[in-house]
Design an enzyme around this catalytic site. Structure first.
Site, PDB file in Angstrom:
ATOM      1  CG  HIS A  65       0.866  -2.728  -9.756  1.00 37.25           C
ATOM      2  ND1 HIS A  65       1.756  -3.882 -10.048  1.00 37.25           N
ATOM      3  CD2 HIS A  65      -0.362  -3.432  -9.201  1.00 37.25           C
ATOM      4  CE1 HIS A  65       1.073  -4.917  -9.576  1.00 37.25           C
ATOM      5  NE2 HIS A  65      -0.158  -4.480  -9.157  1.00 37.25           N
ATOM      6  NE  ARG A 167      -2.735 -14.411  -4.723  1.00 32.40           N
ATOM      7  CZ  ARG A 167      -2.604 -13.338  -4.443  1.00 32.40           C
ATOM      8  NH1 ARG A 167      -3.983 -12.485  -4.654  1.00 32.40           N
ATOM      9  NH2 ARG A 167      -1.685 -12.814  -3.842  1.00 32.40           N
ATOM     10  NE  ARG A 231       3.948 -10.419  -1.747  1.00 35.53           N
ATOM     11  CZ  ARG A 231       2.429 -10.154  -2.179  1.00 35.53           C
ATOM     12  NH1 ARG A 231       1.530 -10.241  -1.185  1.00 35.53           N
ATOM     13  NH2 ARG A 231       1.967 -10.047  -3.505  1.00 35.53           N
ATOM     14  CG  ASP A 284      -1.750  -3.772  -5.738  1.00 39.61           C
ATOM     15  OD1 ASP A 284      -2.140  -3.956  -6.943  1.00 39.61           O
ATOM     16  OD2 ASP A 284      -1.557  -4.762  -4.833  1.00 39.61           O
ATOM     17  CB  SER A 288      -8.169  -8.243  -4.117  1.00 38.38           C
ATOM     18  OG  SER A 288      -7.283  -9.101  -4.427  1.00 38.38           O
TER      19      SER A 288
HETATM   20 ZN    ZN Z   1       0.319  -8.037  -7.640  1.00 38.39          ZN
END
Ligand code: ZN
Length: 379
Positions: A65, A167, A231, A284, A288
């Site tokens: 990722h 999002r 998360r 990641d 951002s």
């Molecule tokens: Zn993501």
């Protein structure tokens, strides 16, 4: 006899394949490992030699990722982040990565992402891409996810499709299932796994759409690989249940130093998966990491660094987990989940010669990709 280009003899490597093999030499021809043994007598045609002096040598890391083009943009055009570089990947011991677009599929394009992956391959690394982005219907290169998977070698799956996030394009179950079904068939026709890589946000719906998909369709749970599941504590709880049900998940590593939350997430997953086979870690990188308040207003911004991937694994080593175990989520597991285990993820005869040399504090001191030294600190 004249030297054969692309041949390399790696000397005195304390191999963790990930399983420990002891000190051996590794003979590399045309980017592949062809022989592993103690004290290989150097054939006259071997061009180069690399002495590891008994240091630990592990498989090149796989980061599934990475926002190769740079992510961001969620605070307007000036918040777009720069591209991830070949040097950063090599310094971080990453020899295989998968690029994704992320939120912005308007000013970032799959064509550009494909070119970036090809550039990294030209430089010596191995790079794949996911077709699509956060949204459904997905952006594609050739008109459909299925066609991209069948026709474009670098396309390894679809993603990161966003769910449970403000999002996200807020797909219905039907829309989501349709894309997953395309990935399934495209993967079959293209000789790939066609993995569906899912960005999971912090909304309370969590993994619900994934659970509904595997309950209401014949699509196998192995088709899906959700990320960012560490998360929130609630999402991690759902991820543990997903793994218990036979699924796999990806944890995003902390962007700087190891955190208590990350270690605790790993421990929770290890309770249901004691051999560490059903979860992966990713950086990641380039992405951002915006911080929003409870009203959805942006309050801060950070960017992911691909070098954080190894730092997290190194942190777990310092927590006392054995090297052969902590390597799994960044080597054999992503290789198997992505369907590239034939060439990646292990130090073994027939696999690509992707190797990382570590010092006594487990810092990366050299990275070899397909038999070529792509990074070397002063040894
Ligand atoms: Zn993501």
């Amino acid at each position: 006899m004249s030297k054969v280009s692309g041949t390399l003899l790696v000397r005195n490597a304390n191999i963790f394949a990930p399983q420990p093999l002891g000190i051996n030499d590794i003979l590399v021809v045309a980017g592949k490992i062809v022989f592993i043994s103690e004290d290989i007598e150097k054939p006259s045609w071997v061009e180069k030699e690399f002495d590891c002096d008994g240091r630990c040598v592990i498989p090149g890391l796989i980061d599934l990722h990475v926002h190769l083009l740079g992510g961001g943009g969620e605070a307007g055009p000036s918040s777009r982040l720069p591209e991830v570089t070949f040097a950063e990947l090599a310094q971080g011991g990453i020899t295989t990565c998968v690029g994704c677009l992320g939120t912005d599929d308007v000013t970032r394009h799959l064509e550009e992402l494909l070119a970036k992956a090809r550039a990294l391959c030209d430089q010596g690394s191995t790079a794949y891409i996911y077709t699509g982005s956060y949204q459904i219907p997905p952006v594609t290169l050739t008109g459909s996810v299925k066609r991209d998977l069948v026709l474009i070698p670098e396309v390894i799956g679809v993603g990161e499709i966003a769910i449970s996030d403000h999002r996200s394009s807020q797909p219905t179950l039907e829309e989501f299932v349709r894309v997953a079904a395309e990935a399934r068939v495209g993967g079959l026709l293209g000789g790939k796994r066609g993995i569906v890589h899912i960005h999971v946000g912090s909304a309370p719906s969590g993994l619900e759409i994934l659970r509904q998909t595997v309950q209401s369709t014949p699509l196998p749970i192995s088709q899906f690989h959700p990320t960012h599941v560490n998360r929130t504590p609630k999402l991690l709880g759902e991820a543990v249940e997903w793994v218990r049900a036979g699924g796999t998940v990806d944890l995003t590593v902390p962007s700087k130093t190891l955190t208590w939350e990350f270690v605790s997430a790993v421990r929770k997953l290890a309770e249901v998966d004691p051999d560490w086979e059903r979860f992966t870690f990713s950086s990641d990188g380039g992405g951002s990491m915006p911080k929003f308040d409870e009203h959805g207003h942006l309050i801060g911004y950070a960017s992911g660094d691909v070098r954080a991937l190894w730092e997290a694994v190194r942190g777990l080593l310092q927590e006392g987990f054995p090297l052969e175990i902590v390597l799994r989520p960044v080597t054999v597991n992503p290789a198997r989940i992505l369907g590239i285990e034939g060439s990646k993820g292990e130090i073994d005869v027939g696999k690509d010669a992707d190797l990382v040399v570590l010092d006594e504090n487990f810092h990366v001191v050299a990275t070899i990709a397909k038999g070529k030294v792509i990074y070397s600190a002063a040894l």
